[in-house]
Write a protein that holds these residues in place. Structure first.
Motif, mmCIF file in Angstrom:
data_model
loop_
_atom_site.group_PDB
_atom_site.id
_atom_site.type_symbol
_atom_site.label_atom_id
_atom_site.label_comp_id
_atom_site.label_asym_id
_atom_site.label_seq_id
_atom_site.Cartn_x
_atom_site.Cartn_y
_atom_site.Cartn_z
ATOM 1 N N SER A 61 -11.176 -0.795 9.294
ATOM 2 C CA SER A 61 -9.925 -0.110 8.970
ATOM 3 C C SER A 61 -8.733 -1.046 9.150
ATOM 4 O O SER A 61 -7.800 -1.070 8.337
ATOM 5 N N PHE A 62 -8.774 -1.855 10.204
ATOM 6 C CA PHE A 62 -7.695 -2.813 10.431
ATOM 7 C C PHE A 62 -7.670 -3.883 9.341
ATOM 8 O O PHE A 62 -6.606 -4.222 8.813
ATOM 9 N N PHE A 63 -8.835 -4.399 8.970
ATOM 10 C CA PHE A 63 -8.879 -5.402 7.897
ATOM 11 C C PHE A 63 -8.411 -4.803 6.577
ATOM 12 O O PHE A 63 -7.783 -5.480 5.765
ATOM 13 N N GLU A 64 -8.699 -3.537 6.366
ATOM 14 C CA GLU A 64 -8.216 -2.845 5.165
ATOM 15 C C GLU A 64 -6.681 -2.861 5.148
ATOM 16 O O GLU A 64 -6.067 -3.156 4.124
ATOM 17 N N LEU A 65 -6.099 -2.564 6.290
ATOM 18 C CA LEU A 65 -4.637 -2.586 6.415
ATOM 19 C C LEU A 65 -4.093 -3.988 6.181
ATOM 20 O O LEU A 65 -3.102 -4.173 5.463
ATOM 21 N N VAL A 66 -4.743 -4.978 6.756
ATOM 22 C CA VAL A 66 -4.290 -6.370 6.598
ATOM 23 C C VAL A 66 -4.285 -6.749 5.121
ATOM 24 O O VAL A 66 -3.300 -7.302 4.609
ATOM 25 N N LEU A 67 -5.373 -6.422 4.409
ATOM 26 C CA LEU A 67 -5.454 -6.802 2.999
ATOM 27 C C LEU A 67 -4.545 -5.958 2.115
ATOM 28 O O LEU A 67 -4.271 -6.320 0.979
ATOM 29 N N GLY B 192 3.669 -9.034 1.659
ATOM 30 C CA GLY B 192 4.633 -9.634 2.564
ATOM 31 C C GLY B 192 5.087 -8.693 3.662
ATOM 32 O O GLY B 192 6.131 -8.900 4.272
ATOM 33 N N GLU B 193 4.289 -7.655 3.943
ATOM 34 C CA GLU B 193 4.646 -6.676 4.977
ATOM 35 C C GLU B 193 3.975 -7.016 6.300
ATOM 36 O O GLU B 193 2.926 -7.670 6.339
ATOM 37 N N SER B 194 4.568 -6.549 7.373
ATOM 38 C CA SER B 194 4.001 -6.739 8.702
ATOM 39 C C SER B 194 2.754 -5.876 8.866
ATOM 40 O O SER B 194 2.686 -4.770 8.328
ATOM 41 N N VAL B 195 1.782 -6.366 9.636
ATOM 42 C CA VAL B 195 0.621 -5.539 9.938
ATOM 43 C C VAL B 195 0.891 -4.643 11.157
ATOM 44 O O VAL B 195 0.096 -3.765 11.470
ATOM 45 N N LEU B 196 2.011 -4.869 11.821
ATOM 46 C CA LEU B 196 2.314 -4.095 13.031
ATOM 47 C C LEU B 196 3.348 -3.004 12.795
ATOM 48 O O LEU B 196 3.324 -1.958 13.448
ATOM 49 N N TRP B 197 4.273 -3.220 11.872
ATOM 50 C CA TRP B 197 5.352 -2.273 11.670
ATOM 51 C C TRP B 197 5.696 -2.159 10.199
ATOM 52 O O TRP B 197 5.733 -3.191 9.534
ATOM 53 N N PRO B 198 5.930 -1.031 9.647
ATOM 54 C CA PRO B 198 5.914 0.283 10.297
ATOM 55 C C PRO B 198 4.490 0.749 10.577
ATOM 56 O O PRO B 198 3.543 0.209 10.020
ATOM 57 N N PRO B 199 4.361 1.795 11.417
ATOM 58 C CA PRO B 199 3.024 2.340 11.700
ATOM 59 C C PRO B 199 2.373 2.843 10.413
ATOM 60 O O PRO B 199 3.044 3.022 9.393
ATOM 61 N N SER B 200 1.090 3.104 10.477
ATOM 62 C CA SER B 200 0.340 3.540 9.292
ATOM 63 C C SER B 200 1.012 4.744 8.639
ATOM 64 O O SER B 200 1.405 5.686 9.315
#
Ligand SMILES: [Zn+2]
Length: 132
Positions: free
Chosen positions: A23-29, A35-43
Motif C-alpha cells: 500500500s505504501f509503495f502504491e502511494l509512492v508510485l 512531484g508530491e510528498s509521500v508524507l503530506w497531505p495524508p491519504s
C-alpha cells in the motif's frame, strides 16, 4: 508439527505487513511522479480530496468494504490497487509459510527480493508508460 505452526503463525503476521508495504509503495508510485510528498497531505481521495479515515486505509479490506469506490464521491478505485496490495502480502508471507522457521533469514531475504522486484518492475513500467 511445531515448525508448521511456527511457519503459519509467522506468515499470518507477515501477510498484513507485506500488504501495508504494498500500500505504501502504491502511494509512492502515485505521488512521486507528480512531484508530491509521500508524507503530506495524508491519504485522500484523488477525485474529491476528502481525507481518508483510518478504516479506509486497511489494504485490500477497505477496498472490498467500499466495493472499490470512494466512500464520499463514489469514484472507482482501480482494481489493480488491492491486487497489488494482496500480492505484496503474499510474496512476503509465502516464503515464510514454507521455510520460515527452519531458515528465517533466507525466507526474509526471498520475501524482500520478491517484494522489491514487484515494485521496481511496476515503477519501470510506469516510467515507460506514464499516465495521462
Ligand atoms: Zn472521493
Amino acid at each position: 508439527m511445531l515448525d508448521i505452526a511456527c511457519n503459519l503463525l509467522g506468515a499470518a503476521l507477515l501477510l498484513p505487513l507485506g500488504m501495508a508495504l504494498g500500500s505504501f509503495f502504491e502511494l509512492v508510485l502515485d505521488r512521486v511522479p507528480r512531484g508530491e510528498s509521500v508524507l503530506w497531505p495524508p491519504s485522500h481521495c484523488r477525485a474529491c480530496g476528502r481525507r481518508l479515515t483510518v478504516d479506509e486505509l486497511i489494504p485490500v479490506v477497505s477496498y472490498l468494504a467500499q466495493h472499490g469506490r470512494c466512500r464520499a464521491c463514489e469514484t472507482p478505485i482501480g482494481a489493480g490497487v488491492p491486487v497489488r496490495e494482496a500480492w505484496s502480502g503474499l510474496v512476503v508471507a509465502v516464503p515464510w509459510a514454507i521455510i520460515g522457521c527452519s531458515h528465517p533469514g533466507f525466507a526474509v531475504v526471498i520475501g524482500a527480493v520478491l517484494l522489491l522486484a514487484t515494485w521496481v518492475t511496476r515503477a519501470v513500467r510506469q516510467i515507460r508508460r506514464p499516465r495521462a
